[in-house]
Design a protein around this motif. Structure first.
Motif, PDB file in Angstrom:
ATOM      1  N   ASP A 130      74.162   6.725  43.708  1.00  0.00           N
ATOM      2  CA  ASP A 130      73.808   7.779  44.706  1.00  0.00           C
ATOM      3  C   ASP A 130      74.746   7.415  46.086  1.00  0.00           C
ATOM      4  O   ASP A 130      74.981   8.305  46.733  1.00  0.00           O
ATOM      5  CB  ASP A 130      72.408   8.189  44.640  1.00  0.00           C
ATOM      6  N   LEU A 131      74.460   5.893  46.318  1.00  0.00           N
ATOM      7  CA  LEU A 131      75.182   5.831  47.485  1.00  0.00           C
ATOM      8  C   LEU A 131      76.853   6.099  47.533  1.00  0.00           C
ATOM      9  O   LEU A 131      77.255   6.292  48.500  1.00  0.00           O
ATOM     10  CB  LEU A 131      74.844   4.102  47.897  1.00  0.00           C
ATOM     11  N   ILE A 132      77.565   5.794  46.515  1.00  0.00           N
ATOM     12  CA  ILE A 132      78.758   6.093  46.275  1.00  0.00           C
ATOM     13  C   ILE A 132      79.136   7.203  46.390  1.00  0.00           C
ATOM     14  O   ILE A 132      80.106   7.791  46.992  1.00  0.00           O
ATOM     15  CB  ILE A 132      79.282   5.419  44.930  1.00  0.00           C
ATOM     16  N   GLY A 133      78.008   8.374  46.039  1.00  0.00           N
ATOM     17  CA  GLY A 133      78.466   9.581  46.208  1.00  0.00           C
ATOM     18  C   GLY A 133      78.309  10.167  47.475  1.00  0.00           C
ATOM     19  O   GLY A 133      79.065  10.911  47.792  1.00  0.00           O
ATOM     20  N   LEU A 134      77.235   9.667  48.243  1.00  0.00           N
ATOM     21  CA  LEU A 134      77.211   9.922  49.705  1.00  0.00           C
ATOM     22  C   LEU A 134      78.579   9.609  50.326  1.00  0.00           C
ATOM     23  O   LEU A 134      79.024  10.399  51.248  1.00  0.00           O
ATOM     24  CB  LEU A 134      75.690   9.326  50.107  1.00  0.00           C
ATOM     25  N   ARG A 135      78.851   8.243  49.977  1.00  0.00           N
ATOM     26  CA  ARG A 135      80.012   7.633  50.807  1.00  0.00           C
ATOM     27  C   ARG A 135      81.271   8.446  50.355  1.00  0.00           C
ATOM     28  O   ARG A 135      82.005   8.996  51.300  1.00  0.00           O
ATOM     29  CB  ARG A 135      80.385   6.154  50.377  1.00  0.00           C
ATOM     30  N   THR A 136      81.554   9.033  49.180  1.00  0.00           N
ATOM     31  CA  THR A 136      82.706   9.871  48.915  1.00  0.00           C
ATOM     32  C   THR A 136      82.456  11.087  49.524  1.00  0.00           C
ATOM     33  O   THR A 136      83.468  11.747  50.003  1.00  0.00           O
ATOM     34  CB  THR A 136      82.554  10.009  47.333  1.00  0.00           C
ATOM     35  N   LEU A 137      81.235  11.778  49.652  1.00  0.00           N
ATOM     36  CA  LEU A 137      80.963  13.105  50.579  1.00  0.00           C
ATOM     37  C   LEU A 137      81.457  12.902  51.956  1.00  0.00           C
ATOM     38  O   LEU A 137      81.945  13.443  52.471  1.00  0.00           O
ATOM     39  CB  LEU A 137      79.645  13.526  50.159  1.00  0.00           C
ATOM     40  N   ALA A 138      81.023  11.856  52.341  1.00  0.00           N
ATOM     41  CA  ALA A 138      81.309  11.756  53.951  1.00  0.00           C
ATOM     42  C   ALA A 138      82.876  11.334  54.118  1.00  0.00           C
ATOM     43  O   ALA A 138      83.324  11.776  54.932  1.00  0.00           O
ATOM     44  CB  ALA A 138      80.765  10.517  54.428  1.00  0.00           C
TER      45      ALA A 138
END
Length: 165
Positions: free
Chosen positions: A9-17
């Motif tokens: 989930d953290l990787i997904g948020l980073r990708t979104l940013a």
């Protein structure tokens, strides 16, 4: 927050940013910096965050705002650097007058409402057309034209008032 403790989930948020920052015109390195700052701020806020959808929305808004702020700071530095080059070629009186004029105009531009400032910058500095600006900001091209005209009118009125004094 449990959501921020899962690695995928953290990787997904980073990708979104990263994606959001790039969408607002950041280069690869700039987008990486923005994404890192967003992740740090999310981690600092982890106890206050509750819903996944709200975290994703917050991530996008934070990335957008940080990118715009970073671009404003970079643009201001470019103006200051160009002023130094110009000042060295002119006589001291001209350099002082030019410096005062540039500072005055930069202050007026910064005082524009944020949407007008963003659109003016995208049009004048980044040389984007109305459609590109509309797509980037998610608004209609007619709204872009209206906001751009308002920004220019405001600056023109300020210049006229200054010249009357």
């Amino acid at each position: 927050m449990e959501y921020l403790n899962k690695e995928h989930d953290l990787i997904g948020l980073r990708t979104l940013a990263l994606t959001t920052s790039r969408r607002y015109g950041a280069g690869e390195e700039e987008a990486e910096d923005v994404a890192q700052d967003v992740m740090i701020r999310l981690w600092q806020m982890r106890n206050e965050l509750s819903e996944r959808s709200r975290i994703e929305g917050l991530t996008m808004v934070m990335a957008k705002n940080m990118t715009i702020d970073m671009k404003r700071k970079k643009h201001t530095k470019q103006i200051e650097d160009s002023h130094i080059e110009m000042a060295s070629k002119e006589n001291p009186q001209q350099a002082l007058e030019e410096s005062e004029n540039e500072k005055w105009l930069a202050e007026r531009i910064k005082s524009l409402p944020s949407t007008q400032y963003t659109i003016l910058k995208m049009r004048q500095v980044e040389h984007l057309d109305m459609e590109e600006i509309a797509d980037t900001l998610g608004i209609k091209p007619t709204s872009v034209a209206t906001l751009l005209a308002r920004a220019r009118r405001t600056l023109l009125d300020e210049i006229k008032r200054r010249n009357e004094k």
